[in-house]
Design a protein around this motif. Structure first.
Motif, PDB file in Angstrom:
ATOM      1  N   PRO A   1      11.059 -23.046 189.585  1.00 12.23           N
ATOM      2  CA  PRO A   1      10.261 -22.318 188.591  1.00 12.23           C
ATOM      3  C   PRO A   1      10.104 -20.852 188.985  1.00 12.23           C
ATOM      4  CG  PRO A   1       9.245 -24.427 189.074  1.00 12.23           C
ATOM      5  CD  PRO A   1      10.391 -24.279 190.028  1.00 12.23           C
TER       6      PRO A   1
ATOM      7  N   GLY B   1      11.069 -17.560 186.741  1.00 12.55           N
ATOM      8  CA  GLY B   1      10.102 -16.492 186.435  1.00 12.55           C
ATOM      9  C   GLY B   1      10.669 -15.125 186.774  1.00 12.55           C
TER      10      GLY B   1
ATOM     11  N   LEU C   1      13.461 -14.217 184.281  1.00 15.10           N
ATOM     12  CA  LEU C   1      12.819 -13.860 183.018  1.00 15.10           C
ATOM     13  C   LEU C   1      12.224 -12.457 183.112  1.00 15.10           C
ATOM     14  CD1 LEU C   1      12.417 -15.445 180.430  1.00 15.10           C
ATOM     15  CD2 LEU C   1      10.266 -16.320 181.323  1.00 15.10           C
TER      16      LEU C   1
ATOM     17  N   ARG D   1      11.633 -20.144 180.004  1.00 14.25           N
ATOM     18  CA  ARG D   1      10.179 -20.229 180.159  1.00 14.25           C
ATOM     19  C   ARG D   1       9.780 -21.645 180.568  1.00 14.25           C
ATOM     20  NH1 ARG D   1       6.698 -19.734 176.223  1.00 14.25           N
ATOM     21  NH2 ARG D   1       5.114 -18.932 177.616  1.00 14.25           N
TER      22      ARG D   1
ATOM     23  N   ALA E   1      10.537 -22.204 184.089  1.00 11.72           N
ATOM     24  CA  ALA E   1       9.564 -21.462 184.904  1.00 11.72           C
ATOM     25  C   ALA E   1       8.213 -22.163 184.951  1.00 11.72           C
ATOM     26  CB  ALA E   1       9.396 -20.041 184.366  1.00 11.72           C
ATOM     27  N   THR E   2       7.928 -23.011 183.981  1.00  9.65           N
ATOM     28  CA  THR E   2       6.673 -23.766 184.058  1.00  9.65           C
ATOM     29  C   THR E   2       6.942 -25.185 184.541  1.00  9.65           C
ATOM     30  OG1 THR E   2       6.826 -24.181 181.681  1.00  9.65           O
ATOM     31  CG2 THR E   2       5.364 -22.421 182.382  1.00  9.65           C
ATOM     32  N   GLY E   3       8.001 -25.334 185.322  1.00 15.04           N
ATOM     33  CA  GLY E   3       8.202 -26.563 186.069  1.00 15.04           C
ATOM     34  C   GLY E   3       8.795 -27.740 185.317  1.00 15.04           C
TER      35      GLY E   3
END
Lengths: 355, 221
Positions: B129, B133, B136, B164, B167-169
């Protein structure tokens, strides 16, 4: 340099007034002596190791001798002394070397001698002497302040260099410690049992150390913060159960706005722990768009059952959710909640600048 | 498994190097070389011809980013998996732009490491993640009006959405379910985000070289 200008002036005045002199030969010798002394002493003062008290004393004595010999060489009621404005240079040398006290002492000696050799004191002469006596201590005082400032600056520079070196060494040590802690964490988890607990403890320490390093990095550069980097603030929230993803660059916000965002985020994370259980993981993602900032928080809990949220709103039991939404609204932004089998996700969006 | 995967391990901490080497060997990989610093890594790479280089970023000598550049220039078919303890953001991003296709933190479990090496070998990017990030953030930075770059890479809306979620797992499987896509499509989107960034990095380097008059006529690459 100033001394050379002054001696040139003295030489000029000496030549100009040569025909008025009672004893032109003596006057010539004195002025020539001043010129020679000036060249010598300019060379001597150039090196700090040669700036001795003896040299200063001789310098001042030369000026006094030139003054004392003036009434012998010049006719009664002379205007300028043989040394003229040149007497300023030894006085400035004293001021530079010994501060305001040195400047005052030299000024008084030169001024006093000048008064003693004259039969009558005109207003112009008095003015010159007064300026001389006042100028000495003033220049001395300025020199002292400058020296103090220089010492202060040197110390600050040394301290900054030492701090940077300490930080560099600390980083090297920390990196080694981090490596070992992650290894223990990893092996512990594989071995299971007691070792697993040990591994978890190592993991917690790794997080703690990393937070400390980040905090340390933050102190070093910043002045009083009215703008803060939201990345820094969010990085501090990382823990065993919170993963933080950041852009690789600073995201600057007003300090109070950033504090509000962090508070709202903490509320989200508390919510995760309460509803998704202590084993749930939360992921925080910070995104910086040109005009706004967005922070997402997702957990891997079971999600909120359909209708539960609207039910709660209808019952007026808004609680934590309400406070999150309210905080963001106050910041001119919004908080959205999405939920599904993949978990629950809050998205906090706010404009970069206060509305 | 038809033939064992050839892997090289680069890490300056002997303890770590041994641990990773043992884990990989136990899992049936062929550890063809190890190196303790950038010089050794670059020197041993050509003879060992590994398919995957498991690389620590914090190493003496040429650092991880430079090693990534050098080995990939030598053998573009090789893959680099970054294994880093300290999560130095800029370094990770630089390594990815230089061509690394995977990033894993050292606290990852053995299973995660083995899985990551396999996926990296298959050309499948391995993202944490944190890395998603960063990537991004890099696209956002490049798209800011201040960054005046005519051929700056841009993400499609779908790619942004997928990134995204990474990035939020979320796992590729979860993303595929949530967006009603195939697993393969999600993989492709993630791969594209990396590929565009790496391509842009190469274009930038070339343009910089031309501007500096460094473009020697050494034939088509």
């Amino acid at each position: 340099m100033l001394r050379l200008v002054l001696v040139a002036n003295t030489l000029g005045v000496g030549l100009y007034t040569a025909d008025e002199m009672v004893r032109p030969a003596l006057g010539g010798v004195v002025v020539a002596g001043l010129v020679a002394w000036s060249l010598l002493v300019t060379w001597a003062y150039a090196d700090a190791s040669r700036r001795t008290w003896r040299l200063l004393a001789v310098d001042l004595a030369v000026a006094l001798v030139a003054l004392v010999l003036t009434p012998v060489a010049k006719p009664e009621g002379f205007d300028a002394t043989l040394a003229g404005f040149w007497v300023m240079s030894p006085m400035l040398a004293w001021a530079a070397r010994a501060g305001w006290r040195g400047g005052l002492l030299a000024g008084l000696l030169v001024g006093g001698t000048d008064l003693l050799i004259r039969d009558d004191v005109t207003q112009g002469t008095y003015g010159n002497i007064f300026l001389l006596v006042v100028g000495g201590p003033v220049v001395g005082y300025l020199v002292e302040s400058l020296q103090r400032a220089a010492v202060e600056r040197d110390r600050a520079e040394r301290e900054a260099a030492a701090a940077a070196e300490r930080a560099r060494l600390a980083r090297a040590v920390h990196d080694g410690v981090l490596q070992v802690l992650s290894l223990v964490q990893r092996r512990g988890a594989e071995l299971g049992g007691e070792a697993a607990a040990l591994g978890r403890a190592a993991g917690e320490q790794e997080e703690a150390l990393r937070a400390l390093i980040r905090a340390q990095d933050r102190v070093s550069a910043r002045g009083p913060a009215t703008r803060v980097d939201l990345s820094d603030a969010l990085a501090g929230l990382e823990s065993m159960s919170v993963v933080v993803s950041l852009p690789g660059h600073a995201v600057e916000l007003d300090a109070d706005r950033a504090a509000e965002v962090v508070a709202a985020l903490r509320a989200c994370l508390d919510n995760v722990e309460r509803h998704a259980g202590p084993d749930a993981t939360a992921w925080v993602l910070l995104e910086a768009l040109p005009d706004k900032v967005s922070v997402s928080v997702r957990d891997d809990g079971p999600g909120i059952v359909d209708g539960r949220l609207s039910e709660a709103v209808a019952d007026g039991r808004l609680g934590v959710s309400g406070s999150i939404v309210g905080r963001l609204r106050d910041l001119g932004g919004r908080a959205d909640l999405a939920t599904g089998p993949w978990g629950t996700e809050w998205t906090l969006t706010l404009p970069r600048e206060a509305p | 498994m038809s033939e064992a995967l050839r892997v090289m391990v680069v890490d300056d901490h002997p303890m770590w190097r041994d641990a990773v080497e043992r884990d990989l060997a136990d899992a049936g990989f062929d550890v063809v070389a190890v190196a303790a610093d950038g010089h050794q890594a670059v020197a041993r790479f050509p003879a060992a011809r590994p398919q995957v280089v498991v690389l620590d970023l914090q190493i003496p000598g040429p650092n991880g980013v430079e090693v990534t550049e050098t080995v990939l220039r030598h053998d573009p078919s090789a893959r680099v998996l970054i294994l880093s303890a300290s999560g130095e953001q800029e370094d990770v991003l630089a390594a990815v732009k230089a061509g690394a296709t995977g990033y894993l933190v050292k606290s990852a479990s053995r299973e995660q490491l083995i899985d990551a090496v396999r996926r990296t070998a298959a050309g499948d990017p391995v993202f944490t993640p944190g890395l998603a990030g960063l990537v991004l953030g890099e696209y956002r930075r490049l798209s800011e009006p201040a960054a005046d770059d005519p051929d700056r890479p841009q993400l499609t809306e779908r790619e942004t959405e997928v990134l995204r979620m990474v990035a939020t797992g979320m796992s590729y499987k979860q993303i595929a379910e949530r967006l009603v896509l195939s697993h393969r499509t999600v993989q492709n989107h993630v791969q594209n985000t990396l590929r565009k960034l790496q391509l842009h990095n190469r274009v930038e380097l070339t343009r910089w070289a031309i501007e500096q008059g460094l473009d020697e006529p050494d034939g088509p690459a």
